[in-house]
Structure formats: structure tokens, C-alpha cells
Design a protein around this motif. Structure first.
Motif, PDB file in Angstrom:
ATOM      1  N   MET A  86       0.840  -1.184   0.000  1.00 40.89           N
ATOM      2  CA  MET A  86       0.000   0.000   0.000  1.00 40.89           C
ATOM      3  C   MET A  86       0.882   1.244   0.000  1.00 40.89           C
ATOM      4  N   SER A  87       0.607   2.149  -0.900  1.00 40.53           N
ATOM      5  CA  SER A  87       1.383   3.384  -0.944  1.00 40.53           C
ATOM      6  C   SER A  87       0.780   4.400   0.020  1.00 40.53           C
ATOM      7  N   ARG A  88       1.608   5.178   0.626  1.00 40.62           N
ATOM      8  CA  ARG A  88       1.158   6.198   1.579  1.00 40.62           C
ATOM      9  C   ARG A  88       0.840   7.466   0.809  1.00 40.62           C
ATOM     10  N   GLN A  89      -0.292   8.093   1.120  1.00 42.58           N
ATOM     11  CA  GLN A  89      -0.685   9.330   0.471  1.00 42.58           C
ATOM     12  C   GLN A  89      -0.809  10.430   1.514  1.00 42.58           C
ATOM     13  N   ALA A  90      -0.626  11.658   1.091  1.00 38.94           N
ATOM     14  CA  ALA A  90      -0.710  12.783   2.016  1.00 38.94           C
ATOM     15  C   ALA A  90      -2.147  13.224   2.259  1.00 38.94           C
ATOM     16  N   THR A  91      -3.057  12.876   1.378  1.00 39.16           N
ATOM     17  CA  THR A  91      -4.454  13.274   1.552  1.00 39.16           C
ATOM     18  C   THR A  91      -5.366  12.111   1.204  1.00 39.16           C
ATOM     19  N   TRP A  92      -6.459  12.009   1.941  1.00 43.07           N
ATOM     20  CA  TRP A  92      -7.421  10.923   1.717  1.00 43.07           C
ATOM     21  C   TRP A  92      -8.741  11.291   2.378  1.00 43.07           C
ATOM     22  N   LYS A  93      -9.758  10.479   2.089  1.00 42.45           N
ATOM     23  CA  LYS A  93     -11.068  10.656   2.695  1.00 42.45           C
ATOM     24  C   LYS A  93     -11.198   9.675   3.848  1.00 42.45           C
ATOM     25  N   GLU A  94     -11.518  10.191   5.023  1.00 44.89           N
ATOM     26  CA  GLU A  94     -11.721   9.358   6.211  1.00 44.89           C
ATOM     27  C   GLU A  94     -13.043   8.592   6.081  1.00 44.89           C
ATOM     28  N   VAL A  95     -13.248   7.585   6.918  1.00 44.33           N
ATOM     29  CA  VAL A  95     -14.473   6.779   6.838  1.00 44.33           C
ATOM     30  C   VAL A  95     -15.721   7.609   7.103  1.00 44.33           C
ATOM     31  N   ASP A  96     -15.595   8.718   7.845  1.00 42.93           N
ATOM     32  CA  ASP A  96     -16.752   9.575   8.084  1.00 42.93           C
ATOM     33  C   ASP A  96     -16.965  10.591   6.959  1.00 42.93           C
ATOM     34  N   GLY A  97     -16.155  10.504   5.891  1.00 43.78           N
ATOM     35  CA  GLY A  97     -16.350  11.337   4.710  1.00 43.78           C
ATOM     36  C   GLY A  97     -15.525  12.612   4.667  1.00 43.78           C
ATOM     37  N   ILE A  98     -14.812  12.934   5.729  1.00 45.21           N
ATOM     38  CA  ILE A  98     -14.033  14.172   5.754  1.00 45.21           C
ATOM     39  C   ILE A  98     -12.672  13.933   5.105  1.00 45.21           C
ATOM     40  N   VAL A  99     -12.314  14.800   4.161  1.00 38.03           N
ATOM     41  CA  VAL A  99     -11.023  14.723   3.493  1.00 38.03           C
ATOM     42  C   VAL A  99      -9.986  15.391   4.389  1.00 38.03           C
ATOM     43  N   VAL A 100      -8.880  14.695   4.609  1.00 37.20           N
ATOM     44  CA  VAL A 100      -7.838  15.182   5.516  1.00 37.20           C
ATOM     45  C   VAL A 100      -6.487  15.221   4.816  1.00 37.20           C
ATOM     46  N   ILE A 101      -5.550  15.923   5.443  1.00 31.40           N
ATOM     47  CA  ILE A 101      -4.174  16.002   4.957  1.00 31.40           C
ATOM     48  C   ILE A 101      -3.249  15.584   6.097  1.00 31.40           C
ATOM     49  N   ASP A 102      -2.329  14.687   5.802  1.00 30.96           N
ATOM     50  CA  ASP A 102      -1.292  14.338   6.768  1.00 30.96           C
ATOM     51  C   ASP A 102      -0.121  15.279   6.496  1.00 30.96           C
ATOM     52  N   TYR A 103       0.078  16.252   7.384  1.00 27.01           N
ATOM     53  CA  TYR A 103       1.092  17.280   7.160  1.00 27.01           C
ATOM     54  C   TYR A 103       2.505  16.718   7.175  1.00 27.01           C
ATOM     55  N   ASN A 104       2.694  15.564   7.788  1.00 28.36           N
ATOM     56  CA  ASN A 104       4.015  14.936   7.788  1.00 28.36           C
ATOM     57  C   ASN A 104       4.334  14.301   6.438  1.00 28.36           C
ATOM     58  N   TRP A 105       3.314  13.958   5.680  1.00 32.34           N
ATOM     59  CA  TRP A 105       3.525  13.327   4.370  1.00 32.34           C
ATOM     60  C   TRP A 105       3.427  14.310   3.214  1.00 32.34           C
ATOM     61  N   CYS A 106       2.809  15.475   3.440  1.00 32.18           N
ATOM     62  CA  CYS A 106       2.674  16.474   2.381  1.00 32.18           C
ATOM     63  C   CYS A 106       4.051  17.037   2.044  1.00 32.18           C
ATOM     64  N   ILE A 107       4.382  17.034   0.767  1.00 25.48           N
ATOM     65  CA  ILE A 107       5.669  17.573   0.329  1.00 25.48           C
ATOM     66  C   ILE A 107       5.534  18.981  -0.250  1.00 25.48           C
ATOM     67  N   GLY A 108       4.323  19.524  -0.217  1.00 24.63           N
ATOM     68  CA  GLY A 108       4.110  20.897  -0.657  1.00 24.63           C
ATOM     69  C   GLY A 108       4.191  21.105  -2.154  1.00 24.63           C
ATOM     70  N   CYS A 109       3.940  20.070  -2.944  1.00 24.44           N
ATOM     71  CA  CYS A 109       4.049  20.201  -4.406  1.00 24.44           C
ATOM     72  C   CYS A 109       2.911  21.025  -5.000  1.00 24.44           C
ATOM     73  N   ARG A 110       1.823  21.165  -4.288  1.00 23.62           N
ATOM     74  CA  ARG A 110       0.650  21.959  -4.668  1.00 23.62           C
ATOM     75  C   ARG A 110      -0.155  21.385  -5.829  1.00 23.62           C
ATOM     76  N   PHE A 111       0.061  20.113  -6.153  1.00 24.51           N
ATOM     77  CA  PHE A 111      -0.764  19.484  -7.187  1.00 24.51           C
ATOM     78  C   PHE A 111      -2.219  19.406  -6.736  1.00 24.51           C
ATOM     79  N   CYS A 112      -2.449  19.148  -5.439  1.00 23.76           N
ATOM     80  CA  CYS A 112      -3.822  19.079  -4.942  1.00 23.76           C
ATOM     81  C   CYS A 112      -4.491  20.448  -5.017  1.00 23.76           C
ATOM     82  N   LEU A 113      -3.722  21.508  -4.836  1.00 22.04           N
ATOM     83  CA  LEU A 113      -4.246  22.869  -4.965  1.00 22.04           C
ATOM     84  C   LEU A 113      -4.732  23.096  -6.395  1.00 22.04           C
ATOM     85  N   ALA A 114      -3.935  22.688  -7.348  1.00 19.58           N
ATOM     86  CA  ALA A 114      -4.299  22.857  -8.756  1.00 19.58           C
ATOM     87  C   ALA A 114      -5.494  21.984  -9.135  1.00 19.58           C
ATOM     88  N   ALA A 115      -5.607  20.817  -8.510  1.00 15.66           N
ATOM     89  CA  ALA A 115      -6.672  19.872  -8.868  1.00 15.66           C
ATOM     90  C   ALA A 115      -7.998  20.169  -8.184  1.00 15.66           C
TER      91      ALA A 115
END
Length: 133
Positions: free
Chosen positions: A1-30
Motif C-alpha cells: 500500500m502506498s502512503r498518500q498525504a491526503t485521503w477521505k476518512e471513513v466519516d467522509g471528511i477529506v484530511v491532509i497528513d502534514y508529515n507526508w505532504c511535500i508541498g508540491c501543490r498538485f492538490c491545490l491545482a486539482a
């Protein structure tokens, strides 16, 4: 399983793991909803003002160079409280709740008010509605 910096929790809230975010800003653009923001500054919080009760995915200080978004106050909502913005809103213009609960206030709003979602034509099915009386 690959680790991702952002995902949807089981309760539906999308979260960001700040320790895994590399700041590339692709999610900002998307993100079609302008919900993400880049943290350009180093946090400067006096030690005595740091809240000792933080949630790993929510209200802890974020380092410079990561993406941020609203976490719907996970540290509060997972304890049955409302997000701080809803609690502080003086005229009750914000509603947060369990969409699966037919008795919840949010379900009442969705069934009895005029509601809309931003960019519905994208068919992304966001769980964030705006309503008018």
C-alpha cells in the motif's frame, strides 16, 4: 500500500497528513473548489498559546511548506461537538451533521430548503451544500 498525504476518512471528511505532504501543490491545482491553501510561513505561536489538546489531522500547528484545508474541527466533531465556525456563528447560518441520520438537522435542511452545491456539473458529489431560506 502506498502512503498518500491526503485521503477521505471513513466519516467522509477529506484530511491532509502534514508529515507526508511535500508541498508540491498538485492538490491545490486539482481542487475545483478553492478549498486548499499553501502555508507559506513558519508558525509563530508562543508556547503558552499552543493548545495542548490537538488532533493529528486537525488543529495542530502546521509547518511551513504544506497544504492546508478545513478539517471541520475533527478534534471537536469526533467528540460529538460542532465545528467551531458553526458554534460561533451568531445567526445559525452553518449546519454540520450526519447525512446518514434521518433525524439530523442537516437532513432537515437538505429536504426542506433550497440547496445547491458549487460546480455540480463536475459530478464530484461534494458533501458541502449552500442553502437559502
Amino acid at each position: 500500500m502506498s502512503r498518500q498525504a491526503t485521503w477521505k476518512e471513513v466519516d467522509g471528511i477529506v484530511v491532509i497528513d502534514y508529515n507526508w505532504c511535500i508541498g508540491c501543490r498538485f492538490c491545490l491545482a486539482a481542487c475545483p473548489y478553492w478549498a486548499r491553501h499553501f502555508n507559506w510561513t513558519e508558525p509563530v505561536i508562543p508556547k503558552e498559546e499552543i493548545n495542548p489538546v490537538t488532533h493529528y489531522l486537525s488543529n495542530r500547528p502546521r509547518p511551513r511548506g504544506v497544504m492546508e484545508k478545513c478539517t471541520f474541527c475533527l478534534q471537536r466533531t469526533r467528540k460529538g461537538k460542532m465545528p467551531a465556525c458553526q458554534e460561533a456563528c451568531p445567526n445559525g447560518a452553518r449546519v454540520f451533521g450526519n447525512l446518514l441520520d434521518p433525524e439530523s438537522e442537516i437532513r432537515y435542511v437538505l429536504e426542506n430548503k433550497t440547496v445547491f452545491r458549487l460546480k455540480e456539473e463536475l459530478n464530484t458529489e461534494p458533501k458541502f451544500w449552500y442553502y437559502v431560506d
